[in-house]
Design an enzyme around this catalytic site. Structure first.
Site, PDB file in Angstrom:
ATOM      1  N   ILE A  70       1.280  15.528 -22.957  1.00 28.24           N
ATOM      2  CA  ILE A  70       2.076  14.294 -23.030  1.00 28.24           C
ATOM      3  C   ILE A  70       1.139  13.113 -22.929  1.00 28.24           C
ATOM      4  O   ILE A  70       0.069  13.233 -22.327  1.00 28.24           O
ATOM      5  CB  ILE A  70       3.161  14.228 -21.934  1.00 28.24           C
ATOM      6  N   HIS A 126      -7.501  13.234 -24.388  1.00 24.87           N
ATOM      7  CA  HIS A 126      -6.748  13.626 -25.597  1.00 24.87           C
ATOM      8  C   HIS A 126      -7.661  13.826 -26.821  1.00 24.87           C
ATOM      9  O   HIS A 126      -7.646  14.878 -27.451  1.00 24.87           O
ATOM     10  CB  HIS A 126      -5.716  12.550 -25.941  1.00 24.87           C
ATOM     11  N   ASN A 157      -2.859  10.555 -16.124  1.00 27.35           N
ATOM     12  CA  ASN A 157      -1.626  10.444 -16.905  1.00 27.35           C
ATOM     13  C   ASN A 157      -0.353  10.239 -16.088  1.00 27.35           C
ATOM     14  O   ASN A 157       0.465   9.389 -16.408  1.00 27.35           O
ATOM     15  CB  ASN A 157      -1.458  11.701 -17.770  1.00 27.35           C
ATOM     16  N   HIS A 213      -8.149   7.753 -20.698  1.00 25.87           N
ATOM     17  CA  HIS A 213      -7.017   8.630 -20.958  1.00 25.87           C
ATOM     18  C   HIS A 213      -7.038   9.138 -22.400  1.00 25.87           C
ATOM     19  O   HIS A 213      -7.183  10.323 -22.653  1.00 25.87           O
ATOM     20  CB  HIS A 213      -5.711   7.886 -20.639  1.00 25.87           C
ATOM     21  N   HIS A 256      -6.879  15.118 -16.949  1.00 23.47           N
ATOM     22  CA  HIS A 256      -5.784  14.464 -17.660  1.00 23.47           C
ATOM     23  C   HIS A 256      -4.634  14.138 -16.712  1.00 23.47           C
ATOM     24  O   HIS A 256      -4.045  13.053 -16.771  1.00 23.47           O
ATOM     25  CB  HIS A 256      -5.285  15.327 -18.817  1.00 23.47           C
TER      26      HIS A 256
HETATM   27 FE   FE2 Z   1      -1.733  11.932 -21.750  1.00 25.80          FE
END
Ligand code: FE2
Length: 925
Positions: free
Chosen positions: A925, A585, A776, A580, A772
């Site tokens: 996020i 990110h 997520n 993740h 993602h």
């Molecule tokens: Fe995330």
């Protein structure tokens, strides 16, 4: 049939799609590619199709620009440059929805100052240069006249106007400069210029940017029209501005960044620790030769007092710098700040509860965990009323008037409360859970470590044929491997080098685990052995390992449960730190920084990438501040604790490869798919019912088709790719600076042909959106029940040989032993609050395939690009329908069955909130 065609995973020749009523199919490339026009003709043709008229064409049309009544304007005569025409600009400004008193007063003051001449000044720039001065043709300076009058206007958006008078041979407006001489910044959403008899019709400027006061930033802002231009096609009037704008965005690499700046630059992760707080808060710098890591956005903060190379921290509630337009907009801020409040509630309050009563450290029973969703936690702090008032009622974590804090029941419990106890859910999570990207085909038995045997001992696993032979439906191990029936989740090498340090921490205990699965005839996986290893006591000695097999009595049942909990904890750590955080990110950030530094806003590839870069710098900055920092949420809630960053860095150095981050390549790397040109995606899955891969391939294919058709519009051949200096600059810097520690790796894909470009972009769009989302948005729904997936383990398995007293305690109270091995109340509630926040879709989320226009202004003036995107949107909708059908198909037992949760993490659309579905365009996020 859902999707057919002959598209290999690495197809070099883009194909154009044709559409039937119920399926997608792929046909030959478009005629113009099979019979390319001569270069000149082709480019001119493209310009015409995209509505980008060449300057000569505009000049020829100039006589028709004459306004009736203007001297010399009518009758088709060629005009002199002294003849004038009027143009009108409409500027849409978005207002803040909530202004505090200070802001309201400042707004009134600006309105007053505006009346006396401290106003917003605009200049229009033509795409042409003046034949005599050789400078871009410009309008005179004009100001917005109705700012003051509209101060009291209602609504989120206010449209202001300005009027220009330009020479009749001004040509097409290509840019507009804005000087904000007010005291406050304002958010300029768009500008539309029309009037006279512009041959090109109204010209749109999609701005979406904060315009700072000239007191903050003395230079004027420049906005380009929404017509895409490759650098070599830039109209002469815009060339200089294009270069200057990029230079401004790059900055000079010095200085402390102010929040109002818009400079994109690089730095290492040297701000995770806080050495001024004490030795235990020192963390190594991630990035550089010693510990390779991607770069993050430079903020230029001064060093700490105690370590010159460590950047000082910015503590909450002050924000970390990100370029101004990267900051969350108001709606998102609302959603996130309320999330932060929830985090406060769960970080601060349980911490105090724990400090008040030692009895609350451990869960007393499984009912105690369930009570978090039923009765809730009683809060005893004086601050709570103040905090409660700020939590919107719609938030997932609610409190009653009695001060009870209650979580939503995670989806994983909602349909079958006891599923977590069974092996079928444990195995299903490997293909349909929140971490479906670590399952691999077992191709060597026993599994072998790649770690240095001089340190970590003999490389062979201690799992033997005898351990698993009884679970292979009569096959030998070799036969089962040959028939692709054996799979593994191998966390041995990820964890083993760090276990001594982890296990030395009080309340943290981990093994390096391997889990072997057998693929049943039903298409489901079945765990048949779990190996739990610890580091050798002396370098080079054999590792102490336990091998657990499916249980046959009460004691082995509990030991098996504990072994699965340790596997899940390993899995939770790798999911969060590696898959993740690092692989979406952190590794995306350098590509985003380089895009802003090298690709002009008018570059077609910038326009393509733009929605996939939204908010990523901001969320990553917040992560550095509160999640991945020393003693931050990740360290305190996950077993690896202070070595979390190093685990992620070790993966980056040893395993991360950009060329294998696309879905088909990743599936092949893990051996769960093989290349097969007869299959729809050019690959054949070895686990047919693999929900993440099944749905992922649908979206991957849609993204690839869209990107390929878009790239075709601008790059007809390799030469256009190779000669595009902005494009090459972007990719070169992404590798050589942003990922500079790995710049010498031979696996970086080349960027020489349109196919190379499409492949690189497809991977980036995939990582930012679907990949993602898959990793997520299930974090709370699928991971919020801590006994099923403990992010942190506090005890090793009881060992009869080593400690008979502990073993006796385990035999006497296996429930208590299990509960004391998993996180305590504080860690669990803190973790739950954070993953609940991370699983939340903001109300202003933008989902894959949705319209790209913002504020009514087309994202591009290129009609073919708009049409290609419409095709993509249709593909995405079709994918969603297919996913819905799959979730009710009883032959797919990994997503449909008694109490089985559907797999919706790659279903593209979603309402706001925690929904366990929805694919936003970007990592936000
Ligand atoms: Fe995330």
């Amino acid at each position: 049939m859902e999707l057919t065609g002959l598209r290999g995973a690495t197809a070099a020749v883009p194909a154009r799609r044709c559409r039937g009523a119920s399926e997608l199919c792929f046909a030959l490339p478009p005629a113009r590619l099979r019979h390319p026009l001569p270069r000149e003709t082709q480019q001119q043709g493209r310009r015409r199709r995209r509505g980008v008229k060449v300057v000569a064409a505009i000049s020829e049309e100039l006589p028709r620009l004459a306004s009736p009544g203007i001297k010399g304007g009518a009758g088709g005569e060629r005009r002199s440059s002294r003849e004038k025409v009027a143009l009108r600009a409409a500027l849409t400004v978005r207002r803040k929805q909530k202004e505090d008193i200070k802001e309201a007063v400042a707004g009134h003051l600006d309105a007053l100052w505006d009346m006396v001449g401290r106003n917003v000044v605009l200049e229009l720039i033509s795409t042409k240069i003046h034949p005599r001065t050789k400078k871009p043709m410009q309008s005179g300076r004009v100001s917005i006249k109705d700012w003051c009058q509209k101060r009291g206007a209602k609504g989120e958006h206010v449209v202001y106007t300005a009027e220009f008078t330009v020479d009749a041979d001004f040509g097409e407006p290509g840019a507009i400069t804005v000087a904000n001489r007010h005291n406050r910044e304002f958010f300029l959403e768009s500008i539309v210029v029309e009037g006279g008899e512009l041959p090109c019709g109204p010209v749109h400027f999609a701005c979406h940017s904060w315009v700072q006061s000239t007191r903050e930033l003395p230079t004027k802002r420049v906005f380009f029209s929404n017509k895409p231009y490759l650098p070599s096609e830039t109209p002469p009037g815009l060339t200089e501005l294009r270069e200057k704008e990029l230079k401004d965005l790059r900055g000079d690499g010095t200085g402390v960044r102010k929040l109002s700046d818009r400079i994109y630059d690089y730095a290492t992760y040297n701000d995770l620790g806080n050495p001024d707080r004490g030795k235990e808060f020192i963390r190594p710098i991630l990035g550089g030769e010693k510990i390779p890591y991607p770069r993050r956005c430079r903020t230029g903060r001064p060093p700490t007092d105690t370590k010159m190379l460590a950047e000082s921290r910015v503590e909450k509630p002050h924000p970390i710098y990100v370029p101004r337009d990267e900051a969350f907009e108001e709606l998102k801020q609302g959603a996130f700040s309320s999330g932060r409040l929830r985090a406060v509630l769960h970080t601060l309050i349980p911490s105090l509860i724990a400090s008040i009563s030692a009895e609350t450290h451990n869960f007393k029973g499984f009912h105690h965990v369930d009570n978090l969703y039923k009765e809730g936690l009683r809060l005893k702090l004086g601050l709570q009323e103040h905090l409660f008032q700020k939590i919107p009622l719609v938030q997932k974590i609610q409190e009653s008037s009695e001060g009870m804090l209650r979580y939503d029941t995670p989806s994983i419990l909602s349909k079958d409360k006891f599923a977590w106890l069974r092996d079928d859910l444990f195995a299903r999570q490997a293909v349909a859970g929140i971490n479906p990207v670590n399952i691999e085909r077992l191709q060597v038995f026993p599994p072998v470590s790649k770690l240095d045997p001089a340190i970590y001992g003999p490389p062979e696993s201690s799992v033997t044929e005898a351990h698993i032979a009884g679970h292979l439906n009569g096959l030998t191990v070799q036969q089962a491997m040959d028939e692709a029936k054996l799979f593994i989740m191998d966390y041995h090498d990820v964890y083993l080098p760090f276990l001594d340090r982890i296990n030395a921490i009080e309340g943290r205990k981990a093994y390096a685990t391997r889990t072997i699965f057998f693929l049943t005839q039903a298409g489901t996986l079945k765990p048949i052995a779990i190996e739990l290893s610890l580091p050798p006591t002396q370098p080079g000695e054999a590792r102490p390992s336990k091998v657990m097999t499916p249980p046959c009595d009460a004691t082995s049942n509990w030991l098996w449960m504990l072994a699965k909990a340790h596997v899940s904890s390993n899995d939770a750590g790798v999911h969060q730190l590696v898959n993740h955080w690092l692989r979406t990110h952190a590794t995306m950030e350098p590509f985003i920084l380089a895009a802003h530094r090298h690709l002009s806003a008018m570059h077609p590839i910038f326009k393509l990438l733009h929605p996939h870069m939204r908010y990523t710098l901001e969320i990553n900055a917040l992560a550095r501040q509160s999640l991945i920092n020393a003693d931050g949420v990740i360290e305190s809630c996950f077993t690896p604790g202070p070595v979390s960053g190093e685990i992620s860095a070790a993966y980056y150095r040893n395993h991360w490869r950009f060329d294998l981050e696309g879905l088909p390549a990743d599936l092949i790397r893990r051996g769960v798919a093989v290349e097969d040109a007869t299959q729809p995606y050019g690959i054949r899955l070895l686990i047919d019912d693999y929900p993440y891969a099944n749905d992922g391939l649908l979206l991957w294919s849609a993204i690839r088709s869209w990107v390929e058709s878009y790239v075709q519009l601008y790059y007809p051949d390799a030469r256009t790719v190779q000669s595009d200096l902005e494009l090459q600059g972007w990719y070169h810097e992404s590798i050589h600076v942003g990922h500079g520690d790995l710049r010498h790796e031979p696996w970086w894909p080349p960027l020489s042909t349109p196919a190379d470009l499409a492949s690189i972009l497809t991977t980036l769009v995939w990582l930012a959106s679907a990949q993602h989302a898959a990793l997520n948005f299930g974090q709370y729904p699928l991971g919020g029940y801590v006994p099923n997936r403990p992010p942190l383990m506090r005890r090793l398995l009881p060992d009869l040989e080593r400690d008979s007293a502990e073993y006796a305690a385990f035999l006497a109270d296996p429930h208590g032993f299990f509960l004391n091995a998993m996180p305590g109340v504080l860690e669990a509630t803190k973790f739950m609050a954070v993953v609940d926040t991370l699983s939340t879709h903001s109300p202003d989320e933008e989902y894959l395939g949705e319209g790209r226009d913002e504020g009514g202004v087309p994202w591009t003036a290129d009609e073919e690009a708009v049409a290609a995107h419409s095709m993509f949107a249709a593909d995405v909708r079709r994918a969603e329908e297919i996913i819905e059908r799959r979730n009710v198909d009883h032959s797919r037992k990994n997503r449909c069955g008694a109490g089985v949760l559907p797999y919706e993490l790659l279903a593209p659309s979603s309402p706001p909130g925690v929904t366990c579905r929805g694919v936003p365009n970007s990592i936000s996020i």
